[in-house]
Design an enzyme around this catalytic site. Sequence first.
Site, short mmCIF file in Angstrom:
data_model
loop_
_atom_site.label_atom_id
_atom_site.label_comp_id
_atom_site.label_asym_id
_atom_site.label_seq_id
_atom_site.Cartn_x
_atom_site.Cartn_y
_atom_site.Cartn_z
CD GLN A 173 -8.95 -1.64 1.24
OE1 GLN A 173 -8.54 -0.85 2.09
NE2 GLN A 173 -8.34 -2.79 0.99
CD GLU A 180 2.17 -2.05 1.12
OE1 GLU A 180 2.70 -2.40 0.05
OE2 GLU A 180 0.94 -1.84 1.26
CB THR A 214 1.73 5.30 -2.93
OG1 THR A 214 0.43 4.87 -3.33
CG2 THR A 214 2.53 4.11 -2.41
NE ARG A 252 -7.11 0.01 5.95
CZ ARG A 252 -6.17 -0.63 5.25
NH1 ARG A 252 -6.47 -1.19 4.08
NH2 ARG A 252 -4.95 -0.71 5.70
CG ASP A 294 0.46 -2.62 -2.59
OD1 ASP A 294 1.45 -3.23 -2.14
OD2 ASP A 294 -0.37 -2.04 -1.87
CG HIS A 311 -2.08 -7.26 5.76
ND1 HIS A 311 -2.63 -6.24 6.52
CD2 HIS A 311 -2.49 -7.02 4.48
CE1 HIS A 311 -3.32 -5.43 5.73
NE2 HIS A 311 -3.25 -5.87 4.49
CD GLU A 346 -2.55 -1.28 3.23
OE1 GLU A 346 -1.91 -1.45 2.17
OE2 GLU A 346 -3.66 -1.80 3.46
CE LYS A 350 -5.38 -0.56 -0.39
NZ LYS A 350 -4.56 -0.86 0.78
CD GLU A 361 -3.13 -6.02 9.66
OE1 GLU A 361 -2.50 -5.16 9.01
OE2 GLU A 361 -2.75 -7.20 9.80
CG ASP A 414 -1.18 1.05 -0.30
OD1 ASP A 414 -1.60 2.00 -0.95
OD2 ASP A 414 -1.74 -0.08 -0.27
CA CA Z 1 -1.04 -2.17 0.30
#
Ligand code: CA
Length: 378
Positions: free
Chosen positions: A196, A157, A213, A193, A82, A89, A155, A209, A324, A189
């Site tokens: 993380q 992507e 996925t 948080r 990834d 971002h 996420e 993560k 975000e 993904d």
């Molecule tokens: Ca990602």
Amino acid sequence: MIARSGLLDAVFPEASSALCAPTLNAFLARGQAVWRPVRARLSNLLAVGNRELHDAGIAERALVERSSVRMVLPIAVGDYVDFYSSREHATNLGKMLRPEGEALLPNWRYLPIGYHGRANSVVASGTPITRPRGQFKIPERTEPIFAPTRMLDFELEIAFVTGDGPSLGAPISVERAREHIFGIALLNDWSARDIQAWEYQPLGPFLSKSFATSLSPWIVPLDALEPFRVEGPTQEPPPLPHLATSDSQNYDVALAVEFSSATMRRAAATPQTIARTNSRGLYWSMAQQLTHLTSNGAGIKAGDLCASGTISGSEPGTFGSLIELTWRGTRPLELPDGSSRTFLADGDAVTLRGWCDRPGAVHIGLGEVGGTVLPAPH
Ligand code: CA
């Protein structure tokens, strides 16, 4: 069905063995010399006015309603990487995670940052996502706790799928990188948080993560995206020579995130579109990502998966993650059912969509990748 019928044999004699397997890996291993003619032939067979499928008596069995089919993963995922290619971002996350320092770390503009993810937890669209447990810090305690994540996120992507590369030790040049990329799909993904934030220094994300996925069920060949290939943003400072390219290497793919809570679904409410963006602004192109990945001689195999990293634009409505969109929970998202969200609640469903449209070009649909959050196990 089409491969078995022999209608592809003229362009690919081994079509029935390579294309009737449960995954596309054997086909991907044949490389661009086979991908191109097979795609051209399929496109021709499916063109309006072509009667060959009817004449062969297989039209009804080969062409079925999408809703009547259970979608599965298109590939057995080999290695999964990834990246972190959206400057917007990376800047947003930098501002939130390191408010006292520079948002972008000094290496970011020199190389496509990435990490190796976990291939065997890549799941097909529609697979429910169990809220993970993990270790994280909470303000009330000095010691970390082990508990279900309180900051579950998605996420947005896109990901590319590769064919085989040259032998170990032989890098892929940026000019030739596209020859090794079969096509792209949508990828979510899922990210915890709080886990993380506690684990990511000094070696990067790990369990925050790797629990799941999600991948969309088909791969759009790069050749089909040729009408949508566009120039990327200006890179400043210019990349080092091995990553520099004058060719247009970005793709104009429109992207959207749809959200629905369990309450909204019970009330048959329309899912809410919470973000719209586009992959054309990604700072690092797929070609640069693949060149960087192999620049030390690391090999790639058919079925390797490389994701872009969260795709965000510069405006709040174009951000590709909840962290975000809600600015780390400080600006909750208001929902039509009267509730609000900072991060995902149990029962929430997230669907990512992608498509390409341009006057004069055929509409290309990337389909969707969806998942619903299940509570953490007791
Ligand atoms: Ca990602």
